[in-house]
Each structure stands twice: as structure tokens, then as C-alpha cells.
Design a protein around this motif. Structure first.
Motif, short mmCIF file in Angstrom:
data_model
loop_
_atom_site.label_atom_id
_atom_site.label_comp_id
_atom_site.label_asym_id
_atom_site.label_seq_id
_atom_site.Cartn_x
_atom_site.Cartn_y
_atom_site.Cartn_z
N ALA A 178 0.80 -1.23 0.00
CA ALA A 178 0.00 0.00 0.00
C ALA A 178 0.84 1.28 0.00
O ALA A 178 0.53 2.22 -0.75
CB ALA A 178 -0.98 -0.01 1.17
N PRO A 179 1.91 1.37 0.80
CA PRO A 179 2.69 2.62 0.80
C PRO A 179 3.32 2.96 -0.55
O PRO A 179 3.62 4.13 -0.82
CB PRO A 179 3.76 2.37 1.86
CG PRO A 179 3.16 1.34 2.77
CD PRO A 179 2.39 0.45 1.85
N LEU A 180 3.53 1.96 -1.40
CA LEU A 180 4.20 2.22 -2.66
C LEU A 180 3.35 3.03 -3.63
O LEU A 180 3.87 3.52 -4.64
CB LEU A 180 4.61 0.88 -3.33
CG LEU A 180 5.62 0.03 -2.56
CD1 LEU A 180 6.00 -1.19 -3.38
CD2 LEU A 180 6.86 0.84 -2.19
N ARG A 181 2.08 3.20 -3.34
CA ARG A 181 1.23 3.99 -4.22
C ARG A 181 1.71 5.44 -4.27
O ARG A 181 1.37 6.19 -5.19
CB ARG A 181 -0.23 3.93 -3.75
CG ARG A 181 -0.49 4.61 -2.43
CD ARG A 181 -1.85 4.27 -1.85
NE ARG A 181 -2.93 4.47 -2.78
CZ ARG A 181 -4.20 4.20 -2.51
NH1 ARG A 181 -4.54 3.67 -1.34
NH2 ARG A 181 -5.14 4.42 -3.41
N GLY A 182 2.49 5.85 -3.28
CA GLY A 182 3.04 7.21 -3.27
C GLY A 182 4.28 7.37 -4.13
O GLY A 182 4.70 8.50 -4.41
N CYS A 183 4.88 6.27 -4.58
CA CYS A 183 6.09 6.32 -5.41
C CYS A 183 5.68 6.50 -6.87
O CYS A 183 5.79 5.57 -7.68
CB CYS A 183 6.92 5.07 -5.22
SG CYS A 183 7.41 4.74 -3.52
N ARG A 184 5.23 7.68 -7.21
CA ARG A 184 4.57 7.91 -8.50
C ARG A 184 5.50 7.75 -9.70
O ARG A 184 5.02 7.61 -10.82
CB ARG A 184 3.98 9.32 -8.50
CG ARG A 184 2.95 9.56 -7.43
CD ARG A 184 1.64 8.88 -7.73
NE ARG A 184 1.01 9.49 -8.91
CZ ARG A 184 -0.11 9.02 -9.47
NH1 ARG A 184 -0.67 7.94 -8.98
NH2 ARG A 184 -0.64 9.61 -10.52
N ASN A 185 6.79 7.76 -9.49
CA ASN A 185 7.73 7.64 -10.62
C ASN A 185 8.28 6.23 -10.77
O ASN A 185 9.14 5.98 -11.61
CB ASN A 185 8.89 8.62 -10.44
CG ASN A 185 9.63 8.88 -11.73
OD1 ASN A 185 9.04 9.10 -12.77
ND2 ASN A 185 10.95 8.84 -11.67
N LEU A 186 7.78 5.29 -9.97
CA LEU A 186 8.33 3.94 -9.97
C LEU A 186 8.13 3.25 -11.32
O LEU A 186 7.02 3.24 -11.87
CB LEU A 186 7.66 3.11 -8.87
CG LEU A 186 8.39 1.84 -8.44
CD1 LEU A 186 9.77 2.16 -7.89
CD2 LEU A 186 7.57 1.08 -7.39
N ARG A 187 9.23 2.67 -11.83
CA ARG A 187 9.19 1.99 -13.13
C ARG A 187 9.50 0.51 -13.02
O ARG A 187 8.94 -0.29 -13.76
CB ARG A 187 10.18 2.66 -14.09
CG ARG A 187 9.71 4.00 -14.60
CD ARG A 187 10.81 4.77 -15.31
NE ARG A 187 10.29 5.90 -16.07
CZ ARG A 187 9.88 7.04 -15.54
NH1 ARG A 187 9.95 7.20 -14.22
NH2 ARG A 187 9.40 8.01 -16.28
N GLN A 188 10.39 0.14 -12.13
CA GLN A 188 10.77 -1.26 -11.98
C GLN A 188 10.65 -1.66 -10.51
O GLN A 188 11.18 -0.98 -9.64
CB GLN A 188 12.20 -1.49 -12.45
CG GLN A 188 12.44 -1.18 -13.92
CD GLN A 188 13.87 -1.40 -14.32
OE1 GLN A 188 14.56 -2.28 -13.79
NE2 GLN A 188 14.35 -0.62 -15.28
N LEU A 189 9.97 -2.77 -10.27
CA LEU A 189 9.72 -3.21 -8.89
C LEU A 189 9.93 -4.72 -8.80
O LEU A 189 9.33 -5.50 -9.54
CB LEU A 189 8.28 -2.86 -8.49
CG LEU A 189 7.81 -3.33 -7.11
CD1 LEU A 189 8.68 -2.76 -6.00
CD2 LEU A 189 6.35 -2.95 -6.90
N ASN A 190 10.80 -5.12 -7.87
CA ASN A 190 11.08 -6.54 -7.64
C ASN A 190 10.55 -6.92 -6.26
O ASN A 190 11.05 -6.44 -5.25
CB ASN A 190 12.58 -6.81 -7.73
CG ASN A 190 12.90 -8.30 -7.69
OD1 ASN A 190 12.08 -9.12 -7.29
ND2 ASN A 190 14.11 -8.65 -8.10
N LEU A 191 9.54 -7.79 -6.23
CA LEU A 191 8.94 -8.25 -4.98
C LEU A 191 9.06 -9.76 -4.82
O LEU A 191 8.36 -10.37 -4.00
CB LEU A 191 7.46 -7.86 -4.94
CG LEU A 191 7.15 -6.36 -4.79
CD1 LEU A 191 5.70 -6.09 -5.11
CD2 LEU A 191 7.48 -5.90 -3.39
N ALA A 192 9.95 -10.40 -5.57
CA ALA A 192 10.11 -11.84 -5.48
C ALA A 192 10.55 -12.24 -4.08
O ALA A 192 11.36 -11.55 -3.45
CB ALA A 192 11.14 -12.33 -6.50
#
Length: 239
Positions: A82-96
Motif C-alpha cells: 500500500a505505501p508504494l502507491r506514493g512512489c509515483r515515478n516507480l518503473r521497476q519493482l522486484n517483490l520476489a
């Protein structure tokens, strides 16, 4: 949550050599036993962040990182993004390698207009999430996040993995197979001369690090290409 390393100004300054936290653009805190993100919100200009291999569950301090473009949270204890919704410029995300149990837990990523690459599973590292047990989770994820270009390192649209296509064409050549228009053409160089040479990085610390990593990857690809040429030559001589 009661134990584990906390991110502090002293830790950040010792790691980066920067005196001011808002001067930090690139930050690697891999495998530090971190459980609390502490003052990470003060790194307001952070663009590239690697927190893989820690014990992080709560992501609240990341909510204010508007410049963050690349985030690696692999192998942690994340159950909510949920907090990542504020990272408006995020392009690559690794949650493995985390604890995400349902696609519902990823709905907050719909607020990220630039998100192109999302990894929930990494077979090489034997990392996944409980939701990856669902056989059609990639298709459902692509529907929920239509802006994604890659899921788990695989292209969402087009002909699929280029590596898979190239291997299939190589097998056809070695087997002497024919296509719809006749014999399969002899393989040609995949790229133009000089393609594998890394371009000089810019002034940004993030670009310099990305260029360095790209250079390492390209050198490995060049070596693999050389070995592939040798194997193809041996196979042809044996036919």
C-alpha cells in the motif's frame, strides 16, 4: 518487528559517503538484516534503491519517495505494498520472495502510471510469493496492470521471450528443419557490430551505476555468444 537493524542517518552516511540525506540518489542496502526503514523517507531525491535480502515488512517510509524509479525488495517479509502507491515515478519493482498472498494486495500498484516491470517470482533464486501458486496469475496481473511490459522478467506483449524465439530458431537450423517458405535461413549476426559495447554513462550516479551493470551484462552476453558460435560450428561439422 521488535528486532533487526533500523535505517539511521549514520548508517546511510556511512554507506553512501553523503553528508546530506537528500543528496543520495542511489542506495544499496542488500543483506544488512534491516527490519525497520527508519529515516529512509528523508532521502527525498532517491532514484534507485536495493533493499533485497533483509527482513522488511512495513514499507511506510517509502511512501514519500516521489523520485524513486527502481526498487528491489526481493527476499523480505512484505505482505502489503500500500505505501508504494506514493512512489509515483516507480518503473521497476522486484517483490520476489515475499509474503503476498493475493492479487488484491497489489491493487495499490494501479496508482503508479509509469510502472513497466514487476517481478513476483525468480526461479533462479528460488524466490516467489504465495500468490504465484495460481497458474494464471501472470494473465490476471497483466489485466489488472495493463501498463506492464514485463512480468517476472518475461515480456507481456508481442512474440514473447526473444531468447525462447532465438533458441527455437537455432534448434530448427541444427535439426535441418524447413519453414513454410522452405529451408530455414542460415543464422545471421543478431546485432550490428559494436552493439555489445556499453555506452558512456552520464553525470547521474544512477546512470553511472546502470551503465556499469549493463557493461557487466553485455560482457557476459558477448561471451555466451562466442560460446554459442563455437557450439554451432561444431554441430555443423558433425552433420
Amino acid at each position: 518487528e521488535g528486532s533487526g537493524v533500523r535505517v539511521t542517518p549514520a548508517l546511510l552516511k556511512a554507506t553512501t559517503g553523503e553528508f546530506s540525506l537528500d543528496s543520495i540518489l542511489l542506495l544499496r542496502l542488500r543483506g544488512r538484516g534491516i527490519a525497520h526503514l527508519g529515516c529512509l523517507a528523508d532521502c527525498s531525491n532517491l532514484e534507485w534503491l536495493d533493499l533485497s535480502g533483509n527482513s522488511i515488512a512495513a514499507l511506510t517510509p517509502l511512501a514519500t519517495l516521489r523520485c524513486l524509479a527502481v526498487l528491489n525488495l526481493a527476499q523480505n517479509r512484505v505482505a502489503s505494498v500500500a505505501p508504494l502507491r506514493g512512489c509515483r515515478n516507480l518503473r521497476q519493482l522486484n517483490l520476489a520472495g515475499n509474503r503476498l498472498r493475493s492479487l488484491r494486495h497489489l491493487r495499490y500498484l494501479q496508482d503508479l502510471p509509469h510502472l513497466e516491470s514487476l517481478r513476483l517470482r525468480d526461479p533462479l533464486g528460488n524466490l516467489g510469493n504465495p500468490l504465484c501458486a495460481a497458474p494464471a496469475y501472470r494473465a490476471a496481473l497483466a489485466t489488472m496492470l495493463p501498463g506492464l511490459k514485463a512480468i517476472d522478467g518475461q515480456r507481456v506483449a508481442g512474440r514473447g521471450s526473444e531468447l525462447f524465439r532465438l533458441c527455437r530458431e537455432l534448434d530448427a537450423v541444427l535439426d535441418g528443419a524447413t519453414g513454410p517458405a522452405g529451408p530455414v535461413a542460415q543464422p545471421q549476426p543478431w546485432v550490428e557490430a559494436g552493439f555489445w559495447e556499453a555506452r558512456p554513462g552520464g553525470s547521474s550516479v544512477v546512470l553511472e551505476e546502470a551503465t556499469r551493470q549493463l557493461g557487466l551484462a553485455l560482457r557476459e552476453c558477448r561471451e555466451l555468444g562466442r560460446r554459442a558460435d563455437e557450439v554451432i560450428g561444431q554441430a555443423r561439422r558433425g552433420l
